[in-house]
Design a protein around this motif. Structure first.
Motif, PDB file in Angstrom:
ATOM      1  N   LEU A  68       0.872  -1.378   0.064  1.00  0.00           N
ATOM      2  CA  LEU A  68       0.057  -0.087  -0.089  1.00  0.00           C
ATOM      3  C   LEU A  68       0.823   1.227  -0.102  1.00  0.00           C
ATOM      4  CD1 LEU A  68      -2.644   1.621   0.449  1.00  0.00           C
ATOM      5  CD2 LEU A  68      -2.234   1.178   3.029  1.00  0.00           C
ATOM      6  N   ALA A  69       1.782   1.273   0.934  1.00  0.00           N
ATOM      7  CA  ALA A  69       2.862   2.563   0.856  1.00  0.00           C
ATOM      8  C   ALA A  69       3.411   2.567  -0.275  1.00  0.00           C
ATOM      9  CB  ALA A  69       3.761   2.408   2.081  1.00  0.00           C
ATOM     10  N   THR A  70       3.828   1.614  -1.078  1.00  0.00           N
ATOM     11  CA  THR A  70       4.637   1.783  -2.230  1.00  0.00           C
ATOM     12  C   THR A  70       3.453   2.493  -3.541  1.00  0.00           C
ATOM     13  OG1 THR A  70       6.001  -0.018  -1.581  1.00  0.00           O
ATOM     14  CG2 THR A  70       5.867   0.608  -4.153  1.00  0.00           C
ATOM     15  N   ARG A  71       2.361   1.975  -3.326  1.00  0.00           N
ATOM     16  CA  ARG A  71       1.596   2.405  -4.383  1.00  0.00           C
ATOM     17  C   ARG A  71       1.152   4.027  -4.117  1.00  0.00           C
ATOM     18  NH1 ARG A  71      -4.006   2.384  -4.391  1.00  0.00           N
ATOM     19  NH2 ARG A  71      -4.200   1.116  -2.561  1.00  0.00           N
ATOM     20  N   LEU A  72       0.565   4.035  -2.941  1.00  0.00           N
ATOM     21  CA  LEU A  72       0.558   5.544  -2.554  1.00  0.00           C
ATOM     22  C   LEU A  72       1.602   6.709  -2.681  1.00  0.00           C
ATOM     23  CD1 LEU A  72      -1.927   5.046   0.549  1.00  0.00           C
ATOM     24  CD2 LEU A  72      -2.350   5.578  -1.777  1.00  0.00           C
ATOM     25  N   SER A  73       2.679   6.068  -2.533  1.00  0.00           N
ATOM     26  CA  SER A  73       3.956   7.078  -2.646  1.00  0.00           C
ATOM     27  C   SER A  73       4.103   7.439  -4.023  1.00  0.00           C
ATOM     28  CB  SER A  73       5.093   6.461  -1.868  1.00  0.00           C
ATOM     29  OG  SER A  73       5.505   5.250  -2.745  1.00  0.00           O
ATOM     30  N   SER A  74       3.382   6.561  -5.081  1.00  0.00           N
ATOM     31  CA  SER A  74       3.748   6.733  -6.157  1.00  0.00           C
ATOM     32  C   SER A  74       2.675   7.716  -7.051  1.00  0.00           C
ATOM     33  CB  SER A  74       3.813   5.653  -6.992  1.00  0.00           C
ATOM     34  OG  SER A  74       2.481   4.887  -7.213  1.00  0.00           O
ATOM     35  N   GLU A  75       1.779   8.106  -6.061  1.00  0.00           N
ATOM     36  CA  GLU A  75       0.512   8.863  -6.790  1.00  0.00           C
ATOM     37  C   GLU A  75       0.687  10.363  -6.346  1.00  0.00           C
ATOM     38  OE1 GLU A  75      -3.131   7.480  -5.236  1.00  0.00           O
ATOM     39  OE2 GLU A  75      -2.842   5.393  -6.172  1.00  0.00           O
ATOM     40  N   ASP A  76       0.406  11.416  -7.050  1.00  0.00           N
ATOM     41  CA  ASP A  76       0.446  12.645  -6.804  1.00  0.00           C
ATOM     42  C   ASP A  76      -0.778  13.144  -5.766  1.00  0.00           C
ATOM     43  OD1 ASP A  76       1.181  15.430  -6.979  1.00  0.00           O
ATOM     44  OD2 ASP A  76       0.004  15.614  -8.839  1.00  0.00           O
ATOM     45  N   ASP A 113      -0.725  15.488  -1.446  1.00  0.00           N
ATOM     46  CA  ASP A 113       0.147  16.398  -0.730  1.00  0.00           C
ATOM     47  C   ASP A 113       0.059  15.395   0.498  1.00  0.00           C
ATOM     48  OD1 ASP A 113      -2.251  16.655   1.200  1.00  0.00           O
ATOM     49  OD2 ASP A 113      -2.943  17.789  -0.451  1.00  0.00           O
ATOM     50  N   PRO A 114       1.217  15.665   1.245  1.00  0.00           N
ATOM     51  CA  PRO A 114       1.580  15.085   2.596  1.00  0.00           C
ATOM     52  C   PRO A 114       0.344  14.599   3.392  1.00  0.00           C
ATOM     53  CG  PRO A 114       3.390  16.582   2.167  1.00  0.00           C
ATOM     54  CD  PRO A 114       2.267  16.875   1.199  1.00  0.00           C
ATOM     55  N   GLN A 166      -2.599  14.348   2.491  1.00  0.00           N
ATOM     56  CA  GLN A 166      -3.481  13.567   2.026  1.00  0.00           C
ATOM     57  C   GLN A 166      -3.060  12.137   1.839  1.00  0.00           C
ATOM     58  OE1 GLN A 166      -4.441  14.491  -2.171  1.00  0.00           O
ATOM     59  NE2 GLN A 166      -5.984  12.997  -2.337  1.00  0.00           N
ATOM     60  N   LEU A 167      -1.859  12.062   1.800  1.00  0.00           N
ATOM     61  CA  LEU A 167      -1.126  10.691   1.762  1.00  0.00           C
ATOM     62  C   LEU A 167      -1.194  10.157   3.146  1.00  0.00           C
ATOM     63  CD1 LEU A 167       0.767   8.565   0.571  1.00  0.00           C
ATOM     64  CD2 LEU A 167       2.573   9.957   1.198  1.00  0.00           C
ATOM     65  N   GLN A 168      -1.068  10.935   4.176  1.00  0.00           N
ATOM     66  CA  GLN A 168      -1.130  10.318   5.580  1.00  0.00           C
ATOM     67  C   GLN A 168      -2.578   9.801   5.971  1.00  0.00           C
ATOM     68  OE1 GLN A 168       1.477   9.760   7.782  1.00  0.00           O
ATOM     69  NE2 GLN A 168       2.797  10.119   5.840  1.00  0.00           N
ATOM     70  N   GLU A 169      -3.590  10.459   5.624  1.00  0.00           N
ATOM     71  CA  GLU A 169      -4.844  10.399   5.778  1.00  0.00           C
ATOM     72  C   GLU A 169      -5.111   8.934   5.001  1.00  0.00           C
ATOM     73  OE1 GLU A 169      -8.396   9.819   7.290  1.00  0.00           O
ATOM     74  OE2 GLU A 169      -6.864  10.826   7.953  1.00  0.00           O
ATOM     75  N   SER A 170      -4.800   8.795   3.704  1.00  0.00           N
ATOM     76  CA  SER A 170      -4.982   7.666   2.954  1.00  0.00           C
ATOM     77  C   SER A 170      -4.402   6.462   3.483  1.00  0.00           C
ATOM     78  CB  SER A 170      -4.627   7.876   1.598  1.00  0.00           C
ATOM     79  OG  SER A 170      -5.221   9.060   0.817  1.00  0.00           O
ATOM     80  N   LEU A 171      -3.174   6.663   3.857  1.00  0.00           N
ATOM     81  CA  LEU A 171      -2.389   5.481   4.525  1.00  0.00           C
ATOM     82  C   LEU A 171      -3.159   4.740   5.900  1.00  0.00           C
ATOM     83  CD1 LEU A 171       1.364   6.645   4.361  1.00  0.00           C
ATOM     84  CD2 LEU A 171       0.309   4.529   3.466  1.00  0.00           C
ATOM     85  N   ARG A 172      -3.642   6.060   6.560  1.00  0.00           N
ATOM     86  CA  ARG A 172      -4.392   5.646   8.022  1.00  0.00           C
ATOM     87  C   ARG A 172      -5.727   4.880   7.575  1.00  0.00           C
ATOM     88  NH1 ARG A 172      -2.246  10.621   9.978  1.00  0.00           N
ATOM     89  NH2 ARG A 172      -4.190  11.811   9.300  1.00  0.00           N
TER      90      ARG A 172
END
Length: 287
Positions: free
Chosen positions: A194-202, A204-205, A207-213
């Motif tokens: 999951l982290a690998t996939r989301l980190s490749s998407e555009d 902002d930090p 939004q990324l953290q909320e998606s990861l959570r």
């Protein structure tokens, strides 16, 4: 050989023709719909729910099904050479019968009404492994009875020919400690993916953290250490015929949103074997 290939091709073409109109229509009904459908648990009988006692089973004839009415389309296909495993054949037939029964219940609820899009059951059984010790059959498909998406149908059947019984998750792993080891390994693999996939998407930090959570919560819930969460699995074998890894299968919604589809994680024998029930330890590669 050519006759076998031709027969399978004809069978696949017939099934595709019967359900193709619904699949195309499904694309149209989902067009522009970006809202995830509510989680719909597959309530067709799972392999662990089916009676697999080691008693002689009467022969079961598995016949492909192609039905097309104004209210519903049904397409079910089976492998052609399972007659030698009557207990396994019965389990597949029971699963398909349960799936059809739930579709029919929805159709009966329509009365004389005709749905805007035909209800649909599409189910394909495939033999993915056959050794003297193991026969593995996958079941994949969907059942549509209205709404934005079809209900995914995902099951795996692991038959032990020598014992004439099904190998289920509660038999595979002996205790809670074993499921904790399986849970930790699989959750780590899913989070890393999951982290690998989301980190490749555009993103902002923030939004990324909320998606990861949010996604991590689904992974944690779907991989709690109990046999129920790991009921769908298929052994993978090496050249010696021994199990080198077990592929655990997670239908949509269990460890991710519908858009992520069915997900799998392979757990090596080195992680799993120390926790396998004594009766099945000999199936696994050692060392």
């Amino acid at each position: 050989m050519n006759s076998v290939v031709n027969r399978r091709a004809l069978r696949a073409s017939a099934l595709a023709l019967a359900v193709g109109v619904v699949l195309l229509a499904g694309c149209k009904r989902d067009e522009g719909d970006t809202t995830a459908a509510p989680a719909a648990a597959t309530s067709a009988a799972q392999p662990a729910d089916i009676d697999t006692a080691a008693t002689p089973a009467a022969p079961v004839e598995l016949r492909d099904v192609i039905e097309n009415t104004p209210q519903a389309v049904v397409g079910i296909s089976y492998p052609t050479d399972l007659a030698r495993y009557p207990g396994l054949a019965k389990a597949l037939a029971d699963y398909a019968s349960a799936a059809r029964g739930e579709l029919q219940q929805a159709v009966d609820g329509l009365g004389n009404d005709k749905p805007s899009m035909p209800y649909e059951l599409s189910l394909s059984f495939e033999k993915v492994l056959e050794t003297p010790q193991l026969v593995v059959v996958s079941a994949d498909g969907s059942r549509y009875t209205g709404g934005a998406h079809g209900e995914p149908l995902v099951a795996r059947f692991v038959w032990l020919p020598e014992q004439q019984q099904m190998l289920t998750a509660d038999k595979l792993v002996a205790d809670a400690k074993g499921w904790k080891a399986v849970s930790d390994y699989i959750a780590d693999q899913l989070r890393e993916r999951l982290a690998t996939r989301l980190s490749s998407e555009d993103m902002d930090p923030g939004q990324l953290q909320e998606s990861l959570r949010s996604a991590s919560r689904m992974i944690a819930d779907g991989t709690e250490p109990s046999a129920d969460n790991f009921s769908q699995f298929q052994p993978l074998t090496g050249t010696d015929g021994k199990i080198s890894a077990v592929r655990f299968v997670f239908p949509p919604y269990q460890v991710g949103p519908y858009s992520d589809g069915t997900q799998t994680v392979d757990v090596p024998a080195s992680v799993l074997a120390p926790h396998v029930g004594t009766a099945y330890a000999g199936l696994f590669a050692q060392g």
